[in-house]
Scaffold this motif. Structure first.
Motif, PDB file in Angstrom:
ATOM      1  N   HIS A  48     105.957  48.228 -19.753  1.00 10.09           N
ATOM      2  CA  HIS A  48     106.624  49.222 -18.900  1.00 10.09           C
ATOM      3  C   HIS A  48     108.093  49.415 -19.265  1.00 10.09           C
ATOM      4  O   HIS A  48     108.739  50.316 -18.740  1.00 10.09           O
ATOM      5  CB  HIS A  48     106.518  48.818 -17.433  1.00 10.09           C
ATOM      6  N   HIS A  50     110.580  50.717 -21.690  1.00  8.16           N
ATOM      7  CA  HIS A  50     110.667  51.585 -22.859  1.00  8.16           C
ATOM      8  C   HIS A  50     111.856  52.526 -22.696  1.00  8.16           C
ATOM      9  O   HIS A  50     112.382  52.715 -21.608  1.00  8.16           O
ATOM     10  CB  HIS A  50     109.378  52.386 -23.034  1.00  8.16           C
ATOM     11  N   GLY A  51     112.292  53.081 -23.790  1.00 12.01           N
ATOM     12  CA  GLY A  51     113.369  54.054 -23.751  1.00 12.01           C
ATOM     13  C   GLY A  51     114.752  53.449 -23.585  1.00 12.01           C
ATOM     14  O   GLY A  51     115.683  54.164 -23.230  1.00 12.01           O
ATOM     15  N   VAL A  52     114.896  52.168 -23.834  1.00 10.95           N
ATOM     16  CA  VAL A  52     116.202  51.545 -23.727  1.00 10.95           C
ATOM     17  C   VAL A  52     116.875  51.629 -25.086  1.00 10.95           C
ATOM     18  O   VAL A  52     116.321  51.204 -26.096  1.00 10.95           O
ATOM     19  CB  VAL A  52     116.079  50.062 -23.289  1.00 10.95           C
ATOM     20  N   SER A  53     118.082  52.210 -25.095  1.00  9.60           N
ATOM     21  CA  SER A  53     118.833  52.266 -26.342  1.00  9.60           C
ATOM     22  C   SER A  53     120.259  51.815 -26.078  1.00  9.60           C
ATOM     23  O   SER A  53     120.815  52.075 -25.012  1.00  9.60           O
ATOM     24  CB  SER A  53     118.814  53.678 -26.934  1.00  9.60           C
TER      25      SER A  53
END
Length: 70
Positions: A48, A50-53
């Motif tokens: 779950h 995701h999309g962490v930069s």
């Protein structure tokens, strides 16, 4: 007209109160603070997340910091 008077910062030793008076102030404020009911937090599965930069500049800044206790 310009005010040329300069005031020095207060000396920490001259401040009123001590730890006991601070604790008393906090105790008197308790009825004014509302704490939410504690909810049990559940672990989040890695799928779950995701999309962490992280920008490269932030990563370099954190990498240059020493670890706690160095």
């Amino acid at each position: 007209m310009t005010n040329l008077k300069v005031q020095a910062a207060p000396d920490p030793a001259d401040l009123d109160g001590d730890l006991a008076s601070l604790r008393g102030d906090c105790a008197r404020m308790v009825p004014h603070w509302a704490a939410p009911d504690r909810a049990a937090s559940l672990p989040v599965p890695p799928s779950h997340i995701h999309g962490v930069s992280v920008p490269a500049s932030s990563a370099r800044l954190l990498d240059a910091m020493s670890d706690y206790g160095d």
